[in-house]
Design a protein around this motif. Structure first.
Motif, PDB file in Angstrom:
ATOM      1  N   GLU A 158     -13.828   7.965   5.011  1.00 14.60           N
ATOM      2  CA  GLU A 158     -14.446   7.942   3.674  1.00 14.60           C
ATOM      3  C   GLU A 158     -15.501   9.053   3.577  1.00 14.60           C
ATOM      4  O   GLU A 158     -15.643   9.692   2.526  1.00 14.60           O
ATOM      5  CB  GLU A 158     -15.089   6.573   3.391  1.00 14.60           C
TER       6      GLU A 158
ATOM      7  N   ASP B 149     -15.798  12.182   0.979  1.00 13.43           N
ATOM      8  CA  ASP B 149     -17.000  12.578   0.233  1.00 13.43           C
ATOM      9  C   ASP B 149     -17.255  14.077   0.330  1.00 13.43           C
ATOM     10  O   ASP B 149     -17.694  14.705  -0.629  1.00 13.43           O
ATOM     11  CB  ASP B 149     -18.260  11.909   0.823  1.00 13.43           C
TER      12      ASP B 149
ATOM     13  N   LYS C  11     -12.374  17.457  -3.960  1.00 15.40           N
ATOM     14  CA  LYS C  11     -11.385  16.434  -4.375  1.00 15.40           C
ATOM     15  C   LYS C  11     -10.117  17.050  -5.000  1.00 15.40           C
ATOM     16  O   LYS C  11      -9.041  16.476  -4.926  1.00 15.40           O
ATOM     17  CB  LYS C  11     -11.985  15.440  -5.386  1.00 15.40           C
TER      18      LYS C  11
ATOM     19  N   PRO D 291     -17.754  -0.590  -3.275  1.00 18.33           N
ATOM     20  CA  PRO D 291     -17.071  -0.064  -4.465  1.00 18.33           C
ATOM     21  C   PRO D 291     -16.660   1.401  -4.273  1.00 18.33           C
ATOM     22  O   PRO D 291     -15.574   1.815  -4.680  1.00 18.33           O
ATOM     23  CB  PRO D 291     -18.127  -0.213  -5.561  1.00 18.33           C
ATOM     24  N   ALA D 292     -17.528   2.179  -3.604  1.00 18.95           N
ATOM     25  CA  ALA D 292     -17.194   3.605  -3.390  1.00 18.95           C
ATOM     26  C   ALA D 292     -15.952   3.742  -2.504  1.00 18.95           C
ATOM     27  O   ALA D 292     -15.146   4.665  -2.678  1.00 18.95           O
ATOM     28  CB  ALA D 292     -18.375   4.316  -2.740  1.00 18.95           C
ATOM     29  N   THR D 293     -15.780   2.793  -1.560  1.00 21.93           N
ATOM     30  CA  THR D 293     -14.596   2.834  -0.687  1.00 21.93           C
ATOM     31  C   THR D 293     -13.328   2.621  -1.515  1.00 21.93           C
ATOM     32  O   THR D 293     -12.326   3.324  -1.350  1.00 21.93           O
ATOM     33  CB  THR D 293     -14.679   1.707   0.387  1.00 21.93           C
TER      34      THR D 293
ATOM     35  N   GLU E   9     -13.001   3.167  -4.670  1.00 20.25           N
ATOM     36  CA  GLU E   9     -12.783   4.329  -5.549  1.00 20.25           C
ATOM     37  C   GLU E   9     -12.116   5.472  -4.784  1.00 20.25           C
ATOM     38  O   GLU E   9     -11.195   6.116  -5.291  1.00 20.25           O
ATOM     39  CB  GLU E   9     -14.125   4.783  -6.150  1.00 20.25           C
ATOM     40  N   ALA E  10     -12.596   5.684  -3.551  1.00 20.05           N
ATOM     41  CA  ALA E  10     -11.986   6.743  -2.732  1.00 20.05           C
ATOM     42  C   ALA E  10     -10.517   6.407  -2.480  1.00 20.05           C
ATOM     43  O   ALA E  10      -9.633   7.258  -2.634  1.00 20.05           O
ATOM     44  CB  ALA E  10     -12.734   6.869  -1.406  1.00 20.05           C
TER      45      ALA E  10
ATOM     46  N   ALA F 159      -8.543   4.545  -4.233  1.00 19.56           N
ATOM     47  CA  ALA F 159      -7.762   4.670  -5.471  1.00 19.56           C
ATOM     48  C   ALA F 159      -7.400   6.133  -5.721  1.00 19.56           C
ATOM     49  O   ALA F 159      -6.252   6.457  -6.068  1.00 19.56           O
ATOM     50  CB  ALA F 159      -8.567   4.110  -6.645  1.00 19.56           C
ATOM     51  N   ASP F 160      -8.367   7.006  -5.505  1.00 20.14           N
ATOM     52  CA  ASP F 160      -8.109   8.430  -5.723  1.00 20.14           C
ATOM     53  C   ASP F 160      -7.031   8.932  -4.745  1.00 20.14           C
ATOM     54  O   ASP F 160      -6.139   9.701  -5.118  1.00 20.14           O
ATOM     55  CB  ASP F 160      -9.424   9.204  -5.541  1.00 20.14           C
TER      56      ASP F 160
ATOM     57  N   ARG G 233      -3.616   7.918  -5.814  1.00 24.35           N
ATOM     58  CA  ARG G 233      -3.129   8.728  -6.944  1.00 24.35           C
ATOM     59  C   ARG G 233      -2.505  10.044  -6.503  1.00 24.35           C
ATOM     60  O   ARG G 233      -1.858  10.724  -7.292  1.00 24.35           O
ATOM     61  CB  ARG G 233      -4.274   9.002  -7.937  1.00 24.35           C
TER      62      ARG G 233
END
Ligand code: 5GP
Length: 313
Positions: free
Chosen positions: A128, A132, A136, A165-167, A169-170, A172-173, A176
Motif C-alpha cells: 500500500e 502511495d 497512479k 479506508p485508504a487500503t 481505496e487503493a 479498488a483503484d 480497476r
C-alpha cells in the motif's frame, strides 16, 4: 520522494526480507515492474530468496535474482518490507555498498537504517505504501497485480484492523486496472496443497491451551516437516488459524529452522502487543503479528515466550 530518488539513480536494486511473504513479494515486484515500465533507460534488478510457488504467477518473478554479483555497486538500493539490515539476508552487501539507500516499510519495529526512510506502521502493507508513492496514472496491470497480492496478504484478505479506508481505496483503484482480484485471493491465500492441509491439521490437533485458555501454542519439528514433505513456505497460515480460537488473546506457532533453532510466529487479538515480545527476543513485526528465531528445545523456547505473553495478560 521515490520519484526524485529514482530520477537521480542510473542503477537501482530492490531487496526484501528473508523468507519473503506476499507483501514482500508484492511490493518488490510491483515496484520493480513500475520502474521497468516508467524509467526504461535505467538498470533495475530485484533480489529475493526463493518465493512461494503460489506467487510465481507474477510474470516478472522470473527476473528475481537469488545471488549477488561480487563487486556490483548500485546507485540506489531500495529495501522493502524489511525492518532491519540483517533481515535483508544475502542482499545485505548490495545495501551496504550502494551509493544511496531508501527503505519503505510498515513494521513498527523498523530501525530507520537507510539514508532515507518512508516508514508508516499504521499502513496495512508495504505494497500500500508503494501504491502511495508511485504515479497512479502509470500503474499497469502487472504492477496492480503485484501490489494487490501484497495488500491481500497483509490484511488477511481485508479482515485485519490494519485495512483502513485508504487500503480499500487503493485496492479498488488496483482492481480497476483490470486484474482478476478473486483469483489472486483464491490462488495465493486460500488454496493449500494436500500436504499443507495435513500439516495444518496436525498443528491444530497437537496445539495446547495455556494461561487459562488465553494463549494457544503449537509447533512442528524438522523431522515432521520432512515426513509431510513441506518446507517453511508451506506453513504460512497455521498461526492465523490458531489465532481464531475462541477465548484466546495470543497464538504461537513455531517450526524448527535448523536443529534446535525455532522460528516463532506470534499473533494476537486485542490485549497483547506481540511486536514487543518479538523485539525482546531480537525479532520484530507488528502489534498483532510478529516473529523471531530462538535456539533451544521446543519446550524451552515455548516456555520463554509464554512467560512474556503472561506479563501482558
Ligand atoms: P510471520 O509470523 O508471518 O513470519 O511474520 C509476522 C510479522 O513479523 C511479519 O511482518 C514479519 O515481517 C515479522 N517478522 C517475522 N519474523 C521476524 C524476524 O525474525 N525479525 C523481524 N524483524 N521481523 C520478523
Amino acid at each position: 520522494m521515490l520519484n526524485k530518488l529514482l530520477a537521480q539513480a542510473d542503477s537501482i536494486a530492490i531487496g526484501g526480507h528473508v523468507r519473503p511473504d506476499g507483501d514482500c513479494v508484492g511490493s518488490c515486484m510491483g515496484l520493480y515492474q513500475y520502474i521497468r515500465e516508467t524509467y526504461v533507460d535505467k538498470e533495475v534488478d530485484v533480489y529475493l530468496e526463493d518465493i512461494p510457488d503460489v506467487h510465481k504467477f507474477i510474470e516478472a518473478s522470473k527476473d528475481i535474482r537469488h545471488e549477488i554479483e561480487h563487486g556490483k555497486i548500485y546507485d540506489l538500493f531500495i529495501c522493502l518490507d524489511c525492518g532491519d539490515e540483517d533481515r535483508l539476508g544475502f542482499s545485505l552487501p548490495l545495501f551496504q555498498s550502494a551509493k544511496r539507500t531508501f527503505c519503505v516499510d510498515h513494521h513498527v519495529s523498523n530501525r530507520e537504517f537507510a539514508d532515507d526512510n518512508y516508514i508508516f506502521p499504521d499502513a496495512s502493507s508495504t505494497s500500500e505504501l508503494i501504491y502511495d508513492l508511485i504515479d497512479k496514472d502509470r500503474i499497469s496491470m502487472q504492477v496492480a497485480e503485484a501490489l494487490y497480492l501484497g495488500i491481500v496478504h497483509d490484511t488477511g484478505v481485508f479482515q485485519y484492523s490494519c485495512a483502513s479506508p485508504a487500503t480499500f481505496e487503493a485496492a479498488a483503484d488496483l482492481l480497476r486496472k483490470g486484474i482478476d482480484g478473486p483469483k489472486i485471493i483464491e490462488d495465493t491465500f486460500y488454496e493449500k496443497t494436500y500436504a499443507q492441509n495435513q500439516v495444518l491439521g496436525r498443528a491444530l490437533l497437537e496445539s495446547i491451551l495455556l494461561l487459562d485458555g488465553r494463549c494457544i501454542a503449537s509447533y512442528i519439528t524438522k523431522e515432521q516437516m520432512e515426513f509431510y514433505g513441506v518446507d517453511a513456505k508451506d506453513l504460512d497460515g497455521i498461526v492465523s488459524q490458531l489465532r481464531v480460537t475462541k477465548g484466546i488473546e495470543a497464538a504461537l506457532f513455531m517450526y524448527e529452522l535448523e536443529p534446535n533453532v525455532y522460528k516463532v510466529s506470534l499473533r494476537s487479538k486485542d490485549t497483547v502487543d506481540v511486536s514487543r515480545i518479538a523485539q525482546y527476543f531480537g525479532g520484530g513485526g507488528h502489534k498483532k503479528a510478529a516473529g523471531f528465531s530462538m535456539a533451544g528445545t521446543p519446550h524451552d523456547v515455548m516456555n520463554n515466550v509464554i512467560r512474556q505473553i503472561a506479563l501482558q495478560l
